[in-house]
Design a protein around this motif. Structure first.
Motif, PDB file in Angstrom:
ATOM      1  N   MET A 145       0.837  -1.184   0.000  1.00  0.00           N
ATOM      2  CA  MET A 145       0.000   0.000   0.000  1.00  0.00           C
ATOM      3  C   MET A 145       0.876   1.240   0.000  1.00  0.00           C
ATOM      4  O   MET A 145       1.887   1.304   0.684  1.00  0.00           O
ATOM      5  N   ILE A 146       0.473   2.234  -0.786  1.00  0.00           N
ATOM      6  CA  ILE A 146       1.180   3.512  -0.858  1.00  0.00           C
ATOM      7  C   ILE A 146       0.215   4.611  -0.417  1.00  0.00           C
ATOM      8  O   ILE A 146      -0.907   4.683  -0.910  1.00  0.00           O
ATOM      9  N   SER A 147       0.675   5.445   0.489  1.00  0.00           N
ATOM     10  CA  SER A 147      -0.144   6.555   0.951  1.00  0.00           C
ATOM     11  C   SER A 147       0.627   7.852   0.792  1.00  0.00           C
ATOM     12  O   SER A 147       1.707   8.016   1.364  1.00  0.00           O
ATOM     13  N   PHE A 148       0.086   8.757  -0.004  1.00  0.00           N
ATOM     14  CA  PHE A 148       0.656  10.088  -0.188  1.00  0.00           C
ATOM     15  C   PHE A 148      -0.131  11.044   0.701  1.00  0.00           C
ATOM     16  O   PHE A 148      -1.354  11.170   0.554  1.00  0.00           O
ATOM     17  N   GLU A 149       0.562  11.723   1.601  1.00  0.00           N
ATOM     18  CA  GLU A 149      -0.108  12.580   2.574  1.00  0.00           C
ATOM     19  C   GLU A 149       0.417  14.007   2.466  1.00  0.00           C
ATOM     20  O   GLU A 149       1.505  14.310   2.949  1.00  0.00           O
ATOM     21  N   GLY A 150      -0.341  14.838   1.778  1.00  0.00           N
ATOM     22  CA  GLY A 150       0.037  16.240   1.608  1.00  0.00           C
ATOM     23  C   GLY A 150       1.370  16.422   0.912  1.00  0.00           C
ATOM     24  O   GLY A 150       2.082  17.412   1.162  1.00  0.00           O
ATOM     25  N   LEU A 151       1.713  15.514   0.012  1.00  0.00           N
ATOM     26  CA  LEU A 151       3.036  15.522  -0.625  1.00  0.00           C
ATOM     27  C   LEU A 151       3.202  16.767  -1.494  1.00  0.00           C
ATOM     28  O   LEU A 151       2.409  17.028  -2.405  1.00  0.00           O
ATOM     29  N   THR A 152       4.262  17.515  -1.200  1.00  0.00           N
ATOM     30  CA  THR A 152       4.492  18.803  -1.863  1.00  0.00           C
ATOM     31  C   THR A 152       5.967  18.941  -2.221  1.00  0.00           C
ATOM     32  O   THR A 152       6.833  18.536  -1.448  1.00  0.00           O
ATOM     33  N   LYS A 153       6.233  19.520  -3.393  1.00  0.00           N
ATOM     34  CA  LYS A 153       7.604  19.809  -3.787  1.00  0.00           C
ATOM     35  C   LYS A 153       7.668  21.148  -4.494  1.00  0.00           C
ATOM     36  O   LYS A 153       6.941  21.390  -5.469  1.00  0.00           O
ATOM     37  N   ARG A 154       8.550  22.007  -3.985  1.00  0.00           N
ATOM     38  CA  ARG A 154       8.839  23.285  -4.615  1.00  0.00           C
ATOM     39  C   ARG A 154      10.264  23.299  -5.143  1.00  0.00           C
ATOM     40  O   ARG A 154      11.175  22.782  -4.500  1.00  0.00           O
ATOM     41  N   PHE A 155      10.443  23.878  -6.306  1.00  0.00           N
ATOM     42  CA  PHE A 155      11.753  24.195  -6.846  1.00  0.00           C
ATOM     43  C   PHE A 155      11.788  25.714  -7.013  1.00  0.00           C
ATOM     44  O   PHE A 155      11.329  26.241  -8.028  1.00  0.00           O
ATOM     45  N   GLY A 156      12.282  26.403  -5.989  1.00  0.00           N
ATOM     46  CA  GLY A 156      12.225  27.863  -6.026  1.00  0.00           C
ATOM     47  C   GLY A 156      10.786  28.336  -6.025  1.00  0.00           C
ATOM     48  O   GLY A 156       9.998  27.976  -5.149  1.00  0.00           O
ATOM     49  N   LEU A 195      -3.376  10.811  -1.737  1.00  0.00           N
ATOM     50  CA  LEU A 195      -3.715   9.663  -2.574  1.00  0.00           C
ATOM     51  C   LEU A 195      -3.359   8.377  -1.851  1.00  0.00           C
ATOM     52  O   LEU A 195      -2.344   8.305  -1.155  1.00  0.00           O
ATOM     53  N   ARG A 196      -4.196   7.360  -2.026  1.00  0.00           N
ATOM     54  CA  ARG A 196      -3.935   6.032  -1.458  1.00  0.00           C
ATOM     55  C   ARG A 196      -4.071   4.995  -2.574  1.00  0.00           C
ATOM     56  O   ARG A 196      -5.082   4.979  -3.295  1.00  0.00           O
ATOM     57  N   VAL A 197      -3.059   4.158  -2.713  1.00  0.00           N
ATOM     58  CA  VAL A 197      -3.034   3.134  -3.761  1.00  0.00           C
ATOM     59  C   VAL A 197      -2.732   1.795  -3.095  1.00  0.00           C
ATOM     60  O   VAL A 197      -1.727   1.661  -2.387  1.00  0.00           O
ATOM     61  N   GLU A 198      -3.582   0.794  -3.339  1.00  0.00           N
ATOM     62  CA  GLU A 198      -3.389  -0.486  -2.656  1.00  0.00           C
ATOM     63  C   GLU A 198      -3.917  -1.638  -3.498  1.00  0.00           C
ATOM     64  O   GLU A 198      -5.072  -1.623  -3.941  1.00  0.00           O
ATOM     65  N   GLY A 199      -3.066  -2.646  -3.746  1.00  0.00           N
ATOM     66  CA  GLY A 199      -3.466  -3.873  -4.421  1.00  0.00           C
ATOM     67  C   GLY A 199      -4.072  -3.658  -5.781  1.00  0.00           C
ATOM     68  O   GLY A 199      -5.014  -4.355  -6.174  1.00  0.00           O
ATOM     69  N   GLU A 200      -3.520  -2.731  -6.543  1.00  0.00           N
ATOM     70  CA  GLU A 200      -4.096  -2.382  -7.841  1.00  0.00           C
ATOM     71  C   GLU A 200      -3.001  -1.940  -8.799  1.00  0.00           C
ATOM     72  O   GLU A 200      -1.879  -1.649  -8.388  1.00  0.00           O
ATOM     73  N   LEU A 201      -3.366  -1.874 -10.077  1.00  0.00           N
ATOM     74  CA  LEU A 201      -2.484  -1.313 -11.087  1.00  0.00           C
ATOM     75  C   LEU A 201      -2.956   0.119 -11.308  1.00  0.00           C
ATOM     76  O   LEU A 201      -3.974   0.351 -11.958  1.00  0.00           O
ATOM     77  N   PHE A 202      -2.222   1.047 -10.724  1.00  0.00           N
ATOM     78  CA  PHE A 202      -2.595   2.453 -10.747  1.00  0.00           C
ATOM     79  C   PHE A 202      -1.749   3.172 -11.784  1.00  0.00           C
ATOM     80  O   PHE A 202      -0.523   3.086 -11.770  1.00  0.00           O
ATOM     81  N   ILE A 203      -2.409   3.874 -12.702  1.00  0.00           N
ATOM     82  CA  ILE A 203      -1.718   4.598 -13.763  1.00  0.00           C
ATOM     83  C   ILE A 203      -1.748   6.090 -13.445  1.00  0.00           C
ATOM     84  O   ILE A 203      -2.820   6.661 -13.213  1.00  0.00           O
ATOM     85  N   PHE A 204      -0.578   6.707 -13.460  1.00  0.00           N
ATOM     86  CA  PHE A 204      -0.427   8.124 -13.147  1.00  0.00           C
ATOM     87  C   PHE A 204      -0.135   8.864 -14.439  1.00  0.00           C
ATOM     88  O   PHE A 204       0.888   8.616 -15.098  1.00  0.00           O
ATOM     89  N   ARG A 222      -7.270   1.878 -11.739  1.00  0.00           N
ATOM     90  CA  ARG A 222      -7.634   3.283 -11.577  1.00  0.00           C
ATOM     91  C   ARG A 222      -6.593   4.159 -12.257  1.00  0.00           C
ATOM     92  O   ARG A 222      -5.449   3.751 -12.452  1.00  0.00           O
ATOM     93  N   VAL A 223      -7.023   5.377 -12.564  1.00  0.00           N
ATOM     94  CA  VAL A 223      -6.150   6.372 -13.178  1.00  0.00           C
ATOM     95  C   VAL A 223      -6.169   7.626 -12.304  1.00  0.00           C
ATOM     96  O   VAL A 223      -7.216   8.016 -11.788  1.00  0.00           O
ATOM     97  N   GLY A 224      -5.000   8.241 -12.138  1.00  0.00           N
ATOM     98  CA  GLY A 224      -4.917   9.564 -11.548  1.00  0.00           C
ATOM     99  C   GLY A 224      -4.302  10.497 -12.575  1.00  0.00           C
ATOM    100  O   GLY A 224      -3.304  10.135 -13.218  1.00  0.00           O
ATOM    101  N   ILE A 225      -4.899  11.649 -12.776  1.00  0.00           N
ATOM    102  CA  ILE A 225      -4.376  12.628 -13.743  1.00  0.00           C
ATOM    103  C   ILE A 225      -3.882  13.842 -12.971  1.00  0.00           C
ATOM    104  O   ILE A 225      -4.639  14.464 -12.219  1.00  0.00           O
TER     105      ILE A 225
END
Length: 252
Positions: free
Chosen positions: A1-12, A22-31, A201-204
């Motif tokens: 299982m993968i859990s993304f919790e408020g994941l943020t990245k800034r470059f400047g 986002l939560r992904v578990e036991g599936e083929l998830f396409i990003f 599932r798909v996430g865009i």
């Protein structure tokens, strides 16, 4: 299982990933997302290659940045840009990976043999990796990622450079890993036909924000797209004025 919790990245001043939940578990998830949308940045943060500005990623409940060694026993990664030990042969490279994961030598050899046969590399396994084509390098990287039987697999554009037979083998294999082994797969791709045919599932993601999430049926319902293809839905959500400019150009 993968859990993304408020994941943020800034470059400047650039907000590359904006509070991903986002939560992904036991599936083929396409990003999915346009170039520069934040797909690879997300995968790099999720696999410990890029430190988040804020938020965290948990793999099987383990914080990737707080306990990296434990987390990396659970997942493997095939990045978009492949970097291998090119002075090793294919066999030696897989032996090295097996030792890295503490696999029993005879088990590692047998599994390596099966993977090499699966990806049509057995005849070149004794050659140096530096002599491999780009497609062959990707196949040996995929073999290495599958060798330790990971519970979670991250793939960034895994079909780049693969011939049609190998691409089909990979698609069938990934679907089987999810359906029969319960593996969680998080995969980015630009090939929307592959995504539509393979995904649970798909996430865009667009400009760093998750703008759509769900199965194909759910995405069609959310966008009121009827029987439209994933390509139609994707362009509807991310196309913006660029496609209007194309239309104007062709009409001129």
């Amino acid at each position: 299982m993968i859990s993304f919790e408020g994941l943020t990245k800034r470059f400047g001043d650039l907000l590359a990933v904006d509070g991903l939940e986002l939560r992904v578990e036991g599936e083929l998830f396409i990003f999915l997302g346009p170039n520069g949308a934040g797909k690879t940045t997300t995968i790099r943060m999720a696999t410990g290659l890029l430190r988040p500005t804020a938020g965290r990623v948990l793999v099987d409940g383990i914080d990737v940045w707080q306990e990296p060694e434990r987390a990396k026993r659970i997942f493997t990664l095939v990045p978009e840009e492949i970097h291998l030990f090119e002075k090793l042969t294919g066999w030696e490279f897989l032996e090295f990976v097996g030792a890295l994961y503490g696999l029993e030598p005879s088990y590692a050899r047998n599994r390596s043999k099966m993977l090499l046969e699966l990806f049509d590399l057995e005849d070149r396994a004794g050659d140096l990796v530096q002599s491999y084509s780009q497609g062959m390098k990707r196949k040996i990287a995929l073999s290495a990622a599958l060798l330790p039987e990971p519970r979670v697999l991250f793939l960034d554009e895994p079909t780049i450079g693969l011939d049609p037979k190998s691409a089909r083998t990979l698609k069938d294999l990934l679907r089987g890993l999810v359906d029969e082994k319960g593996v969680t797969i998080f995969m980015s791709t630009h090939i929307l036909e592959i995504a539509e045919n393979m995904c649970d599932r798909v996430g865009i993601i667009h400009r760093g924000r998750l703008v759509a999430l769900g199965s194909m049926g759910e995405l069609r319902g959310q966008s009121r797209a009827g029987d439209k293809s994933l390509e139609d839905i994707f362009l509807e959500l991310t196309g913006g004025p660029e496609y209007e400019e194309v239309r104007k150009f062709l009409a001129s």
